[in-house]
Design an enzyme around this catalytic site. Structure first.
Site, PDB file in Angstrom:
ATOM      1  CE  LYS A   1      -4.603  -1.281   1.440  1.00  0.00           C
ATOM      2  NZ  LYS A   1      -5.678  -1.107   2.437  1.00  0.00           N
TER       3      LYS A   1
ATOM      4  NE  ARG B   1      -8.052  -7.777  -0.075  1.00  0.00           N
ATOM      5  CZ  ARG B   1      -7.587  -7.043  -1.078  1.00  0.00           C
ATOM      6  NH1 ARG B   1      -6.490  -6.291  -0.889  1.00  0.00           N
ATOM      7  NH2 ARG B   1      -8.178  -7.049  -2.260  1.00  0.00           N
TER       8      ARG B   1
END
Length: 291
Positions: free
Chosen positions: A230, A264
Site C-alpha cells: 500500500k 490480506r
C-alpha cells in the site's frame, strides 16, 4: 460481552475454523484491468484461475476476489462487477472446495450473487456504505468484514483527513458495525474487523494503526489487515509499488504479533512464512526460547 453482544471465539468461515493464535492468509485475486498492483495481470479468467491455484498451493487459506478497483478509475456497474466475479467464484468453489472464498464488494446486490455462487465471506472495505450488505451476509450465513473508511464514499480518496485519535475512531466504528451485523443476524463467529489502512487515512494514520493494532485486537473481534504494497509503505520507504515487498512483510509480521488474525496479501508465499515465524515465536515466548 458488550451491550449484550457476545464476543466471538474462533473465527469460522465456510468449513474452516481459525482459533486464536492461528493466522489466516488471504490471497488477492483482482478480476480488474486496472489494479494498482498487477495492472490487470489476473483480469483474464484463465490467468485468474492460475493465480488462485498458485495462491492455494503456497498456503492461502482464503482467496479474496474483487471485480472493482478500490481507488479512482472507470465506473463499473453492479452488473459488470457480477460478470467479473460470480462465474469465477463458482469455478473456484468447484476447484477448491475446502478454501474459504471472499467476495471483495461493497454492493449488496453483488454480494448476494457471490454468496449464492459459493463465497463464504463478504469483504466490505467501505464501512457499510450499502446498509443492506449485512443483511445479505445474514441471509446466506456467510462472514462479513466490518471496516473503517473515515466516512468516505466508495472509490474516493481522503483530503486533509484528521482524527483526534485514529485508533479510537477505528475501534468505535468497526465495533458498531460488527454489533449492528450481529443484531441483523450475522453470526458473531463469522465477523472480522478491518482498520482499512490508507482508506480515509494518511500515511501517519496507517502507521499509527499498525503500531497500536493490539488495541483493536483487544476489542475481541478478529482483526484483518490489508497492508500489502500500500501507499503508506511506499511513502514511508520512498519506494514504488514494485519495491514494497520487504516493507509489506515487516508490517505483516508486526501486525500478526500485535494480534491480527487475517492477513490480506499479494505475495502469499512470503506472507505465509512471515506469519508462521511469528506464530512460532509466540509459541516459544516464556519458554526460554527452547524449541
Amino acid at each position: 460481552m458488550t451491550d449484550g453482544v457476545p464476543r466471538p471465539g474462533p473465527l469460522r468461515l465456510g468449513g474452516r475454523e481459525f482459533p486464536a493464535g492461528c493466522h489466516a492468509v488471504m490471497g488477492v485475486i483482482n478480476r480488474t484491468p486496472d489494479s494498482f498492483y498487477d495492472r490487470g495481470a489476473t483480469f483474464a479468467f484463465d490467468a485468474a484461475l492460475r493465480a488462485a491455484d498458485t495462491a492455494v498451493q503456497r498456503g492461502a487459506d482464503i482467496i479474496d476476489v474483487g471485480g472493482v478497483k478500490a481507488g479512482y478509475g472507470e465506473h463499473v456497474t453492479a452488473r459488470e462487477e457480477i460478470r467479473r466475479t460470480v462465474p469465477f467464484i463458482a469455478e473456484l468453489r468447484a476447484r477448491h472446495p475446502d478454501v474459504v472464498i471472499s467476495a471483495d464488494t461493497w454492493r449488496a446486490e453483488v454480494a448476494s450473487e457471490c454468496a449464492a455462487a459459493g463465497a463464504d465471506l463478504v469483504n466490505d472495505t467501505w464501512a457499510g456504505a450499502d446498509p443492506d450488505l449485512a443483511r445479505v451476509a445474514a441471509e446466506y450465513d456467510v462472514g462479513l468484514v466490518c471496516s473503517h473508511s473515515g466516512g468516505l464514499a466508495p472509490r474516493t480518496d481522503p483530503h486533509r483527513v484528521a482524527y483526534t485519535d485514529v485508533v479510537a475512531d477505528v475501534a468505535a466504528t468497526v465495533t458498531h458495525l460488527a454489533e449492528r451485523a450481529v443484531a441483523l443476524g450475522v453470526r458473531a463467529e463469522r465477523i472480522v474487523v478491518d482498520p482499512t489502512h490508507d482508506f480515509g487515512k494518511n500515511t501517519y494514520h496507517s502507521l499509527e494503526l499498525t503500531r497500536r493494532l493490539g488495541e483493536l485486537a483487544a476489542t475481541g473481534w478478529p482483526v484483518l489487515v490489508a497492508v500489502s504494497n500500500k501507499d503508506f509503505i511506499g511513502e514511508t520507504l520512498d519506494v514504488p509499488v514494485a519495491d514494497r515487498l520487504a516493507g509489506t512483510v515487516a508490517t505483516l509480521a508486526i501486525s500478526a504479533w500485535e494480534g491480527a488474525r487475517v492477513l490480506r496479501v499479494h505475495d502469499v508465499a512470503a506472507a505465509r512464512l512471515a506469519v508462521d515465524t511469528v506464530a512460532e515465536l509466540a509459541a516459544t515466548e516464556g519458554k526460554g526460547g527452547s524449541v
